[in-house]
Each structure stands twice: as C-alpha cells, then as structure tokens.
Design a protein around this motif. Structure first.
Motif, PDB file in Angstrom:
ATOM      1  N   ALA A 162      -9.087   0.088   1.631  1.00 20.36           N
ATOM      2  CA  ALA A 162      -9.686   1.084   2.287  1.00 20.36           C
ATOM      3  C   ALA A 162      -9.096   1.520   3.315  1.00 20.36           C
ATOM      4  CB  ALA A 162     -11.174   1.019   2.665  1.00 20.36           C
ATOM      5  N   ARG A 163      -8.402   0.851   4.205  1.00 23.84           N
ATOM      6  CA  ARG A 163      -7.777   1.058   5.359  1.00 23.84           C
ATOM      7  C   ARG A 163      -6.469   1.739   5.092  1.00 23.84           C
ATOM      8  NH1 ARG A 163      -3.801  -1.217   8.580  1.00 23.84           N
ATOM      9  NH2 ARG A 163      -4.039  -0.834  10.909  1.00 23.84           N
ATOM     10  N   LYS A 165      -5.869   3.375   2.358  1.00 21.07           N
ATOM     11  CA  LYS A 165      -5.998   4.794   1.480  1.00 21.07           C
ATOM     12  C   LYS A 165      -6.660   5.720   2.779  1.00 21.07           C
ATOM     13  CE  LYS A 165      -9.750   5.140  -1.190  1.00 21.07           C
ATOM     14  NZ  LYS A 165     -10.410   5.892  -0.552  1.00 21.07           N
ATOM     15  N   ASP A 166      -7.525   5.259   3.492  1.00 24.86           N
ATOM     16  CA  ASP A 166      -8.206   6.389   4.400  1.00 24.86           C
ATOM     17  C   ASP A 166      -7.824   6.176   5.987  1.00 24.86           C
ATOM     18  OD1 ASP A 166     -10.144   6.838   2.417  1.00 24.86           O
ATOM     19  OD2 ASP A 166     -11.242   4.974   2.949  1.00 24.86           O
ATOM     20  N   LEU A 167      -6.716   5.354   6.157  1.00 24.23           N
ATOM     21  CA  LEU A 167      -6.231   5.534   7.801  1.00 24.23           C
ATOM     22  C   LEU A 167      -4.480   5.515   7.563  1.00 24.23           C
ATOM     23  CD1 LEU A 167      -6.174   5.526  10.773  1.00 24.23           C
ATOM     24  CD2 LEU A 167      -6.305   2.929  10.413  1.00 24.23           C
TER      25      LEU A 167
END
Length: 259
Positions: A162-163, A165-167
């Motif tokens: 998630a980190r 992909k999103d950041l």
C-alpha cells in the motif's frame, strides 16, 4: 481551438524550415553521397514497400519494444529497492556508477558470445543501455519522497504494498518518466547499432546494406524513416506521460498561476 492551432504551428514550424533549407541546399547537388532531397523523397515509396515494412521495420520495432519493456521493469523494480533502503544504496552505488560508465555498444561483442546473434542478443543490447537512466532516475525519485508525507503514512500504519502503490511510486513517477524518456532515444540508437553488427533484417541492417551497395538515396530514405520512427514514438510517449502524470502537470500549472 486557438491554443491547439498555435501548438500545432510551433510543432511543424522548425521541421518545415529545416526541410526547406535541405531542399534548397541540395537542389543542385551532383555529389553521389549528398543527393538532392527530391531524389530521396522520390525513392522513399519505392524502397519502403509493404513487404519491406514487414521484413525490416516490424522486427526492429519488436526488438525495441522487448528491450525497452525489459529495461523499464528491471530499472523501476531495482531502483525502487535501492532508493528505499540506505544500506542497499550504499553498497550498490559504486557498482552502478562503474557499470553505467561502460558504453553499451562496447558490450555488443561480449553479449554476442553469450546470447548468439539472434533477436535475443539485440533485445539484451537494447535493455542493457536503456536500464541505466530508468534505474538512476527511479532511485533519485524514491529518495526524494516528501519526508512529511512519508511520516504521515507511517503514522497511519500504511506499509508494504500500500505504501509503495499509494505513496512511493506516485511521488517518484515524474522522475521515473524522465528516465523512461531518456531511455527511449537510447533504445533507438542501440536498436540500430545491434542490427548493424549481426542481423539479416531490421532498419540498421537495411541502411548498412544500402550503403555497401552504393544505393545512397535508398540509404538516406532509411535514415529518414528512423527519424520518423523516433518522432512517432516520442509523440506516443508524450501522450502516455500526460495521461499518467495529469495530476502532476495540473499541480505545476496551478502553482504557476497562484500569486
């Protein structure tokens, strides 16, 4: 509409001027190595028929696509890992600086020893040159992630995929695309060079065959076709870049407009 017409005018103005200068400068040429532009343009449709496009242009484009895609995947993946971990970066940076200093064309004979003279060799040569700008720009992009955003993500427990992909990847994407743009021109150069060494088809092979057969106007048509191919690929890349980085260009535009 006016803005579109203005941009179109700016895009075609310089090429039109250069073609006009070439046409006028070569109009009275009797030099066998510098034929008039009208002779080259007249030979173009006779040389690059549908059959030759299938036998020479298509293999070149497929090799370029294979090498470029392989370099993009490897460069982004390795660059993300190296940029994310300081210790990995400290270990890898001296080796990366050494390897990127080696000109890719020098590696062609070495790669031929291991990969033969088929399409695999040409794809590997293209990938070996394209990977460096992508890798190094990815490393710098990942390193430049806003520390405030990184700390905010950590505070909210955003980790792992998630980190990433999103950041990390969104923040590094402008730098990554800068590397991809540089790699595209390098890939075209290496595509031609690899086909000049050992090949039975391709644009580089065709240009060399024309030169060896003293078909000079035909050779110039191949050079023109390579330029057109590079232009088309550049336009397609810009379209993809504007779509993927629409948020980034919008942010920059709003920043410039703000007082």
């Amino acid at each position: 509409m006016r803005r579109l017409l203005r941009r179109l005018l700016f895009a075609v103005a310089l090429p039109a001027v250069l073609v006009t200068v070439w046409w006028l400068a070569s109009a009275g040429s009797t030099d066998v190595y510098w034929p008039p532009l009208r002779t080259i343009l007249k030979a173009f449709p006779d040389v690059w028929t549908g059959e030759r496009l299938r036998t020479d242009v298509r293999p070149s484009v497929l090799r370029l696509a294979g090498g470029y895609a392989s370099a993009a995947v490897a460069g982004i993946a390795l660059g993300t890992v190296i940029g994310s971990y300081r210790r990995v970066r400290a270990v890898c940076e001296p080796v990366l600086e050494f390897l990127r200093a080696v000109p890719p064309p020098v590696l062609v004979p070495v790669i031929m020893l291991f990969a033969g003279i088929g399409d695999t060799m040409k794809v590997v040569v293209i990938a070996s040159g394209c990977v460096w700008p992508i890798l190094l720009n990815t490393v710098e992009g990942v390193r430049a992630v806003d520390p405030v955003m990184a700390e905010t993500a950590r505070s909210y427990g955003i980790k792992g995929v998630a980190r990433l992909k999103d950041l990390v990847l969104p923040a590094a994407s402008p730098q990554i695309f800068a590397g991809l743009r540089q790699a595209l021109s390098i890939g075209i150069i290496l595509m031609v060079i690899s086909e000049m060494f050992a090949a039975s088809n391709g644009l580089g092979f065709a240009v060399v065959q024309f030169q060896r057969g003293f078909a000079i106007p035909d050779m110039w048509t191949g050079i023109l076709l390579l330029g057109m191919l590079g232009f088309v690929l550049s336009v397609l890349f810009q379209l993809v870049e504007r779509r993927v980085l629409g948020w980034y260009h919008g942010l920059r535009a709003s920043t410039r407009r703000s007082p």
